[in-house]
Design an enzyme around this catalytic site. Sequence first.
Site, PDB file in Angstrom:
ATOM      1  N   TYR A   1       0.869  -1.186   0.000  1.00 35.68           N
ATOM      2  CA  TYR A   1       0.000   0.000   0.000  1.00 35.68           C
ATOM      3  C   TYR A   1       0.898   1.226   0.000  1.00 35.68           C
ATOM      4  O   TYR A   1       1.826   1.335   0.819  1.00 35.68           O
ATOM      5  CB  TYR A   1      -0.897   0.019   1.242  1.00 35.68           C
ATOM      6  CG  TYR A   1      -1.660   1.328   1.421  1.00 35.68           C
ATOM      7  CD1 TYR A   1      -2.952   1.467   0.939  1.00 35.68           C
ATOM      8  CD2 TYR A   1      -1.076   2.416   2.064  1.00 35.68           C
ATOM      9  CE1 TYR A   1      -3.643   2.654   1.083  1.00 35.68           C
ATOM     10  CE2 TYR A   1      -1.764   3.611   2.216  1.00 35.68           C
ATOM     11  CZ  TYR A   1      -3.043   3.723   1.721  1.00 35.68           C
ATOM     12  OH  TYR A   1      -3.723   4.920   1.871  1.00 35.68           O
TER      13      TYR A   1
ATOM     14  N   GLU B   1      -3.616   7.430  -4.023  1.00 34.28           N
ATOM     15  CA  GLU B   1      -3.616   6.203  -3.228  1.00 34.28           C
ATOM     16  C   GLU B   1      -3.528   5.013  -4.188  1.00 34.28           C
ATOM     17  O   GLU B   1      -4.404   4.823  -5.025  1.00 34.28           O
ATOM     18  CB  GLU B   1      -4.873   6.094  -2.371  1.00 34.28           C
ATOM     19  CG  GLU B   1      -4.885   4.854  -1.487  1.00 34.28           C
ATOM     20  CD  GLU B   1      -6.158   4.745  -0.645  1.00 34.28           C
ATOM     21  OE1 GLU B   1      -6.064   4.892   0.585  1.00 34.28           O
ATOM     22  OE2 GLU B   1      -7.236   4.535  -1.228  1.00 34.28           O
TER      23      GLU B   1
END
Length: 396
Positions: free
Chosen positions: A118, A206
């Site tokens: 991530y 993101e």
Amino acid sequence: MNIHEYQGKEILKSFGVAVQEGIVADTVEQAVEAAKKMKTDYNSDWVVIKAQIHAGGRGKGGGVKLAKNLDEVKERATAILGMQLVTPQTGPEGKKVNKILVAQDVYYPGASETKEFYISVLLNRGNGRNIIMYSTEGGMDIEEVAEHTPHLIFKEEIDPKVGLQAFQARKIAFNLGLSGAAFKEMVKFVTALYKAYDSTDSAMFEINPVLKTSDDKIIAVDAKVDLDENALFRHPDYAAMRDKLEEDPTDVEASESNLNYVKLDGNVGCMVNGAGLAMATMDIIKIAGGEPANFLDVGGTANAQTVKAGFNIILKDPNVKAILINIFGGIVRCDRVAQGVIDAYNEIGNVPVPIICRLQGTNAEEAKKLIDESGLKVYSAIALKEASDLVTKVLA
């Protein structure tokens, strides 16, 4: 401004970020042709059909499906296109899927094991610096990772005077446990990602997951991008990416009328000029025994057109039992606003709820006289306490 995954990947690619390739489609036939092209261009026997909506958690709602042949592509595309996709971020009403992305399979077997990470870039509002937040736990909801295993979330703060430094990109790759070719690829990936974020005036990038492939490539499998609307005048090509079908129709109408609008859950609609006055007005509504139904700032140059647009937006909410107009006449004269209220009221024809109009500032007395003599169902006030008492009265 939010954009779709495929649009975010287009931006990333323009800055040298490696991405999972794909072709957007809005019909089943286009999806089948896209799958054929994935085979021709990238030797991808399998493809992933991904719903394109402005919300995360698409896989949990059935919006991301693997297709191993053309028959499955047709089946998956038929099921996903037009569906009302419900995810943890859409609410129970869900969002209609108008487009899908037919993406290459990047989880192919190879010399090493695939690994998901991530990575996001955003602003730390506490100190006004950008940060890169990253974790080895890619593919999961980052909120759950933060709650249950916070030690697995790392943050790298960027000094705005010098930008992202090479040692910081290497530190990120090291903390993710990479080595060899994958380490070098991650350094390049992070450097290009930060450049994309900084150069596009974005509010957030993101990437979840960032994938280390079986042959040690680092690619963005997803892309959630939030562009700063205040900077879109510098990026007209990005402004053109706006998909109004993904937005609330009332929000779209408000933006087209240059109104700052946020819907709330109360029963008193408010129309104000200035954000600070709007916040104070919402407090007054609560003190008077009501609940604000919206935040609506018409700006410093309120006129009949903006007032009418504000009325139309507020009246779309069936919970509204009264409307409080609170305008400070500094830049704009109160009597002009009052005339705007009267003109807008007459043009709409029938406003089914009482209106309290508090105008203070330049020509406030003249404005009150115009309202009082209009014969309309509008209560005028000059003092804020007077307006508050009128709110209490009409809600009783």
